[in-house]
Each structure stands twice: as C-alpha cells, then as structure tokens.
Write an enzyme that holds these catalytic residues in place. Structure first.
Site, short mmCIF file in Angstrom:
data_model
loop_
_atom_site.label_atom_id
_atom_site.label_comp_id
_atom_site.label_asym_id
_atom_site.label_seq_id
_atom_site.Cartn_x
_atom_site.Cartn_y
_atom_site.Cartn_z
N ASP A 150 0.83 -1.20 0.00
CA ASP A 150 0.00 0.00 0.00
C ASP A 150 0.86 1.26 0.00
OD1 ASP A 150 -2.62 1.33 0.35
OD2 ASP A 150 -1.81 1.89 2.30
N GLU A 202 1.72 0.01 -5.04
CA GLU A 202 0.87 1.14 -5.39
C GLU A 202 1.73 2.39 -5.41
OE1 GLU A 202 -3.21 3.35 -3.83
OE2 GLU A 202 -1.82 2.48 -2.38
#
Length: 550
Positions: free
Chosen positions: A204, A241
C-alpha cells in the site's frame, strides 16, 4: 526477448482479482461478508479464469478507513472469521490453481495499535521511535493524501507537546520505517503470512513507506524487502501502489536487475485511458505507453480499469482533468478530493456493451498483467448514496434476490448498502449472466481464456503500429516464438485500419482470435483490419508450420 522457463515468474501473465471479504459473500447471514463465504466462491473465480486472488485488508481494525487502519498485523477481524478460515481459503484457492496475495499496509498503523498506544505513554517509551515525531511541524508540510479532509500531515499530541506525522488520516500515524526495529517488525509480518501460504503482497502507498528524511538511499529499503521476500519464498512478489509519473515509478522497480518492487500498477496509463474515452481519441493511451520505461524481465506492469479507491486523475493536466470530470462526473457529488471520480465504468458510458467490451479487451491486450476489481466481470455500478470511496465498495451482486444474494440479513444489518437503480442486482448479477452466451461475464471468460493463451502480452516486445485514425490504437507484442496484434477503436465511427507488419514469411496468416476470421497479408506484410464503432480485434500472426492453437 528470449523466453525461457518462466514458471517462477508467474506474475508476468497473471490474471489478478481484487475483492474485500466483507462485501463479497455473507455465509452466516449476519450482514457482513466472511471467509466462509469466500471459500464457497473460489470455484466461481476459477471458472472465470482468475489466477491470482488479491485480498483487501482483513486484519483487526476500528474500520475508520475500510480496514487500512490496522491494530494487529497477525490477526483476522472476527467479523470475517478466524485464521483457520483464512488458511482454508488459501488451501482451496491453491487447489484450483489460484495464487493469493494480501495487502501489506505498513506505511502507518491505526492509532489504536498497541505500538502507538505505548508510544503515547511518553517520549522515553521504547515504542516512541516506531513513529515520526517533531516538536514543531515543518514550515512547508507535504500535502495530506486527503487535502479536503485533513489540514496537514502533523497532529499535536497534547500530553507530550509533540506532533506526530500522519500522511493520511490523523487516526493513522505514520510508521518510522527508518527505524531498524520497525523494519524487523515488517519482515516478521511478511514472514508470517508467507508461512501461512500467501504468494505475495500488494504494498500500500509505497512512496509514503519510504523515509525521505534519512541520509540513506530511501529505495534501499525496497531492495531489502525484495531480497527478504526472495529468501522466504522463491516465487513471492511485491505489487506496489505508486501513483507517480513513469520516470519516477521506474526507480521503485530498482536500479539493478529490477531488484525493487516486482510489479507496479500503471496509474498513468489508467488515467490516459479515461481521457481517451472522454475524447474518443486513442492518442493519450499511445503517448502513455510510449513513456513507459523498459523493465527488467522479472518485473511487470499491472493494468487496470478500476480499483477500490476514487478514480484518481492527478496525473492529468488541470485542463484534461476538468474535461474528464465534465464528461464522466458532471455532478460535484460524483467527485472526490478534487482529483478523482467515485463511480464505476459502466454508468460512465451509459452501460454501452460495445464500449464495455472494447475497454476490457484493450486493458487485457496491453503489455503487462490485468488486475480486476470484483464486480467488473458483470458490469456492476456504484452507489452514490454511500459516502466518499464507499460508493464503489457495495456488496457483490450474485442474484436478483434480496440484497443481491450477498446476505440473508435484513437490509439494516448489512455492512453497506447494495447498489440500486439500473445497475442494481435486479438487472446486473452473476446468476443471470453466468450461463448467457451474450453476457458480459461470458465475454470476460472468453477474454481471460484468450489472454492466458497469449504469452506475448506478458513477455513480448511492445510496439505501436502506425495507422491513420486518431480513434484507433494498434499495437503488437512479439516474442521469438509468436506475435500478437491488437487493434481497438475508441470512437463510434467504423474504420478500416490499414496495417503493415515487417518480416512476414510468404504464407503467413493473420488469425482473428475472437471472430474466427483469417486475413491474408500481401507480399509486403500489408492487410486491412475492419473495425466497427468501439470495435476490437486480437490477431495472431501465424507463420507457416506454426502448430499452436488459435
């Protein structure tokens, strides 16, 4: 590019499917999806053709940010089940040939995490340095990830008189990843889930994970993580990401033999796709693809149409972003954080099946690996009555029954509301589409099957084929053993696209993989490709003696 044994690089040609357990299927009818429900839908994913299941955070959490505010990296939110249920899902998936990756959210914790609770006890607490603290906030603070919600990235702890950094919500304090003990904790988390059977991690918000205040190379941490993943699992991967321009993204792959992140989502091309759709002009996509750096053979791009957040348009110019807003999010309520759209694709294009099929055909044909968000395979819409990002996180629509077949609980007990209107489960659901030959689900199943039989997409050398129509994108992927040509029309007007391919032997045929047509190039490798409005064609170049199925 020479293709050798690629079994260890499974992500190069994966079909990734992302879901949130809490909105997928509620097996015990308490209103919240659970791992038992997911276990009973693994066969559905196998039938669709999925090869990698990506699970959104399912860890214990106060649920102030859809589970991304974590209080225990080694547990399971009891609403979803327990570790035994998780392992059963892992086992069932692997039995069906599906790998599993889970979210690694270690740029911050919840403020209810035991580490942060300890850190709040005083400046001399051992866990204080697990987080980022300052006596005064910097004069020029970095912009918060949610600028319309938070007014900065530093928040005052009144008891100690110091400020802690939070790049996201104030209830998500940033971890100090420059601290060797924090890095050791992250390694333990990775090792734990590998031991339970995962195949990798979706990492993330990677840029927030790196500490740019340390004198050391911030990317060294990624290289350290990648080496650790290699030691713990020879076939493990890290899907990052990183929403940055391509040249900046490249640094996150690693400078030496791609020794950083294994894969990254291509946000730039995703945003170019929506600009291209709004203009009915393929040139933004072509420009984005040309700007992609050439990756090492072990690295890969993740292509996607939609994800679980807002449709972020921050890489577009202000003028282009406003144009996309006007076309696809005309009401302010459809927008979020001043940069994104909180809608799914089907309502954006008025449910036009031609455009839907063209978009997903295009996405699957781009060099890289496709990443699907649950419900895309049936054309689910959003629920704009839900706040913020929740609009695209409504329950999966399995049937036209109450609650879309997601749960037998009463509506008031559901974890979130089911989508209504023309894209609600009465009109869009798995049961109606699964056995209908003309359905979007059947199209996806055929598309995935064709993609999995086309290793050129994941491994081939990419090039754009020049042709005269702005609305058309034509590109090829080529390996030593095969070549695939994809041609897509983003406009409503039909075109006959002239194509010329080099080095074609006499007797070479060009076979349409979806429509059972054969095109015969002339002696100079030229042929015409007819395209309807929003048409799409995948064409395999079949040389004399080629025995592969087409």
């Amino acid at each position: 590019m020479k293709v050798t044994d690629t079994s260890d690089l499974w992500w190069k040609t994966a079909v990734v499917y992302n879901l949130d357990v809490e909105t997928y299927l509620d097996w015990n009818d308490d209103g919240t999806g659970d791992f038992q429900g997911l276990a009973h839908r693994i066969d559905y994913l196998a039938e669709l053709g999925v090869t990698c299941l990506w699970l959104a955070p399912f860890y214990p959490s106060p649920q102030k940010d859809n589970g991304y505010d974590i209080t225990d990296y080694y547990g399971v939110d009891p609403r979803y089940g327990h570790l035994g249920d998780v392992v059963e899902v892992f086992r069932t998936a692997k039995d069906r040939g599906i790998r599993v990756i889970v979210d690694l959210v270690v740029n911050h914790t919840s403020d209810q995490h035991p580490w942060f609770k300890e850190a709040l006890k005083g400046k001399d607490n051992h866990f204080r340095d697990y987080y980022r603290w300052r006596d005064t906030p910097p004069a020029n603070q970095a912009e918060n990830a949610f600028p319309d919600v938070e007014d900065g990235t530093w928040f005052l702890d009144e008891k100690s008189g110091q400020y802690y950094r939070h790049s996201f919500y104030r209830h998500q304090p940033d971890l100090n990843t420059a601290n060797p003990e924090v890095r050791d904790e992250i390694a333990k988390i990775i090792g734990f889930w590998f031991q339970l059977g995962v195949d990798g991690f979706r990492v993330d918000a990677v840029p927030y994970l790196l500490d740019d205040d340390t004198p050391d190379d911030p990317y060294d941490f990624l290289r350290t993580l990648r080496r650790y993943v290699g030691r713990r699992s020879g076939t493990g991967m890290l899907l990052g990401e990183v929403n940055l321009p391509h040249d900046e993204q490249y640094e996150f792959f690693g400078e030496e033999d791609g020794d950083g992140l294994t894969m990254q989502f291509d946000f730039v091309t995703n945003q170019a796709l929506y600009l291209a759709l709004a203009r009915e002009d393929a040139r933004p996509i072509a420009e984005s693809l040309r700007s992609r750096p050439v990756l090492e053979s072990s690295n890969q791009w993740g292509n996607f149409v939609r994800n679980h957040d807002e449709l972020n348009l921050n890489q577009l110019s202000e003028e282009d972003r406003q144009f996309v807003f006007e076309q696809f999010a005309p009401d302010e309520s459809m927008r979020l954080h001043g940069r994104g759209i909180r809608r799914r694709l089907p309502p954006l294009i008025d449910g036009d099946p031609r455009r839907l099929e063209m978009v997903y055909s295009l996405m699957f044909s781009l060099p890289g690996a496709p990443v699907l968000y649950y419900g895309e395979e049936i054309g689910m819409g959003e629920n704009l009555d839900l706040p913020d990002r929740e609009a695209v996180r409504s329950p999966m629509q399995w049937s036209d029954q109450e609650n879309g077949g997601f749960s037998g609980a009463s509506k008031r007990k559901l974890v979130t509301a089911v989508t209504g209107g023309g894209f609600g489960p009465e009109y869009v659901n798995v049961a109606q589409q699964r056995h209908a030959e003309s359905s979007l689900f059947s199209f996806f199943r055929a598309l995935i099957r064709t993609y999995r039989n086309s290793p050129e997409i994941g491994w081939g050398e990419f090039s754009i084929v020049e042709q005269p129509f702005d609305a058309v994108l034509a590109h090829t992927m080529r390996t030593e053993t095969g070549q695939l040509l994809a041609v897509h029309n983003l406009g409503s007007e039909p075109h006959t696209v002239p194509v010329a391919l080099d080095d074609l032997e006499p007797g070479t045929r060009v076979v349409d993989l979806f429509h059972d047509h054969i095109l015969e190039p002339d002696e100079k490798g030229r042929f015409d490709v007819p395209l309807d409005g929003y048409g799409h064609r995948w064409l395999r170049v079949v040389h004399p003696g080629d025995k592969r199925l087409t």
